[in-house]
Enzyme design. Structure first.
Site, PDB file in Angstrom:
ATOM      1  N   ARG A   1       2.436  -8.045  13.859  1.00  0.00           N
ATOM      2  CA  ARG A   1       1.717  -6.997  13.121  1.00  0.00           C
ATOM      3  C   ARG A   1       0.599  -7.612  12.274  1.00  0.00           C
ATOM      4  NH1 ARG A   1       6.385  -4.277  10.002  1.00  0.00           N
ATOM      5  NH2 ARG A   1       4.909  -2.696   9.343  1.00  0.00           N
TER       6      ARG A   1
ATOM      7  N   ARG B   1      13.102  -6.195   2.871  1.00  0.00           N
ATOM      8  CA  ARG B   1      12.942  -4.735   2.829  1.00  0.00           C
ATOM      9  C   ARG B   1      14.085  -3.989   3.522  1.00  0.00           C
ATOM     10  NH1 ARG B   1       7.435  -1.579   4.150  1.00  0.00           N
ATOM     11  NH2 ARG B   1       7.649  -2.327   6.293  1.00  0.00           N
TER      12      ARG B   1
ATOM     13  N   ARG C   1      14.111  -1.930   8.833  1.00  0.00           N
ATOM     14  CA  ARG C   1      13.227  -1.339   9.835  1.00  0.00           C
ATOM     15  C   ARG C   1      13.178  -2.257  11.045  1.00  0.00           C
ATOM     16  NH1 ARG C   1       7.539   0.608   7.310  1.00  0.00           N
ATOM     17  NH2 ARG C   1       6.750  -0.278   9.239  1.00  0.00           N
TER      18      ARG C   1
ATOM     19  N   LYS D   1       0.822  -1.212   0.000  1.00  0.00           N
ATOM     20  CA  LYS D   1       0.000   0.000   0.000  1.00  0.00           C
ATOM     21  C   LYS D   1       0.860   1.267   0.000  1.00  0.00           C
ATOM     22  CE  LYS D   1      -1.245  -0.588   4.921  1.00  0.00           C
ATOM     23  NZ  LYS D   1       0.099  -0.679   5.407  1.00  0.00           N
TER      24      LYS D   1
ATOM     25  N   ARG E   1      -6.726   2.082  11.269  1.00  0.00           N
ATOM     26  CA  ARG E   1      -6.338   0.695  11.552  1.00  0.00           C
ATOM     27  C   ARG E   1      -7.496  -0.064  12.188  1.00  0.00           C
ATOM     28  NH1 ARG E   1      -0.936   1.405  10.027  1.00  0.00           N
ATOM     29  NH2 ARG E   1       0.362  -0.186  10.922  1.00  0.00           N
TER      30      ARG E   1
HETATM   31  P1  AMP Z   1       3.179   1.207   9.240  1.00  0.00           P
HETATM   32  O1  AMP Z   1       4.379   1.933   8.716  1.00  0.00           O
HETATM   33  O2  AMP Z   1       1.879   1.737   8.711  1.00  0.00           O
HETATM   34  O3  AMP Z   1       3.299  -0.295   9.110  1.00  0.00           O
HETATM   35  O4  AMP Z   1       3.127   1.509  10.828  1.00  0.00           O
HETATM   36  C1  AMP Z   1       4.202   1.171  11.679  1.00  0.00           C
HETATM   37  C2  AMP Z   1       3.732   1.189  13.133  1.00  0.00           C
HETATM   38  O5  AMP Z   1       3.282   2.516  13.491  1.00  0.00           O
HETATM   39  C3  AMP Z   1       2.566   0.289  13.479  1.00  0.00           C
HETATM   40  O6  AMP Z   1       2.976  -1.049  13.722  1.00  0.00           O
HETATM   41  C4  AMP Z   1       2.030   0.967  14.730  1.00  0.00           C
HETATM   42  O7  AMP Z   1       2.832   0.704  15.848  1.00  0.00           O
HETATM   43  C5  AMP Z   1       2.172   2.446  14.394  1.00  0.00           C
HETATM   44  N1  AMP Z   1       0.979   2.988  13.693  1.00  0.00           N
HETATM   45  C6  AMP Z   1       0.925   3.463  12.417  1.00  0.00           C
HETATM   46  N2  AMP Z   1      -0.317   3.865  12.100  1.00  0.00           N
HETATM   47  C7  AMP Z   1      -1.069   3.620  13.196  1.00  0.00           C
HETATM   48  C8  AMP Z   1      -2.447   3.794  13.493  1.00  0.00           C
HETATM   49  N3  AMP Z   1      -3.314   4.275  12.575  1.00  0.00           N
HETATM   50  N4  AMP Z   1      -2.890   3.438  14.725  1.00  0.00           N
HETATM   51  C9  AMP Z   1      -2.050   2.950  15.653  1.00  0.00           C
HETATM   52  N5  AMP Z   1      -0.745   2.740  15.447  1.00  0.00           N
HETATM   53  C10 AMP Z   1      -0.239   3.076  14.220  1.00  0.00           C
END
Ligand code: AMP
Length: 206
Positions: A161, A118, A150, A13, A84
């Site tokens: 996750r 990645r 990361r 995404k 989320r």
């Molecule tokens: P992402 O890069 O979108 O995979 O997000 C990495 C991490 O950021 C997630 O595993 C959460 O810990 C936090 N995070 C990102 N977006 C959200 C959200 N909308 N609600 C809660 N935690 C978030």
């Protein structure tokens, strides 16, 4: 145009949002990236949330919403990583009207393979994976910066996750299907093919 991207971590995404940003000149807002920036800058918020991100856990709805509200453009955006869960979707609906929700589907097996591959440039932020791969191992092809993994891409954290995603992902899809703004694509198809499908859909609702 206000677009939301849904999908498991590493479903593609972020890649699609980034490509569309370049094509449509609409800002890409990634809540994960907003949080990682806070961590890199070692702000009080960054220090508070770092352990949660490291474990693959979500931060609280109210906290992430307040971070997002400060950064969300008024008229056009491609939002990736938010909402989320249904509560976050309801919060978003209170402040803006989303035109389209694109759900990028991907199997867990592919996600785990992608996580192992990645790497992100610490300097320019370019992301490498199974496609594209850097020309030289560990070095960014664009700016020669160092490539880093990361913290939350280690396999046990990715599994966590995915588990977090499973709990809410379907409810979220159902929420947007009911509002008739839901569109799904297959994130294992070639990147440009997926992009074309999304662009066609955007054209059809303009
Ligand atoms: P992402 O890069 O979108 O995979 O997000 C990495 C991490 O950021 C997630 O595993 C959460 O810990 C936090 N995070 C990102 N977006 C959200 C959200 N909308 N609600 C809660 N935690 C978030």
């Amino acid at each position: 145009m206000k677009l939301v991207f849904l999908g498991k971590p590493l479903s593609g995404k972020g890649t699609q949002a980034e490509l569309l940003t370049q094509k449509l000149h609409i800002p890409h807002i990634s809540t994960g990236e907003l949080l990682r920036k806070e961590i890199r800058k070692k702000t009080p918020l960054g220090r508070k949330i770092a352990p949660l991100l490291q474990k693959g856990k979500l931060i609280s709805d109210t906290l992430i919403f307040s971070v997002l509200q400060k950064q969300l453009p008024k008229d056009h955006f491609l939002l990736d990583g938010f909402p989320r869960n249904v509560r976050q979707a309801q919060m978003l609906d209170k402040i803006t009207k989303i035109n389209l929700v694109v759900d990028v589907f991907c199997s867990d097996q592919t996600i785990l393979k992608r996580a192992a591959a990645r790497q992100t440039c610490e300097h320019c932020g370019k992301v490498y994976g199974l496609h594209p791969q850097p020309k030289k191992m560990g070095v960014c092809t664009v700016c020669q910066g160092k490539l880093l993994r990361r913290d939350d891409d280690i396999i046990p954290t990715v599994r966590k996750r995915l588990q977090v995603y499973r709990q809410e992902g379907q409810k979220l899809a159902h929420y947007y299907k009911q509002r008739k703004i839901y569109f799904s694509v297959h994130g294992e198809d070639p990147i440009l093919q997926v992009q074309k499908e999304i662009l066609r859909k955007i054209e059809s609702i303009k």
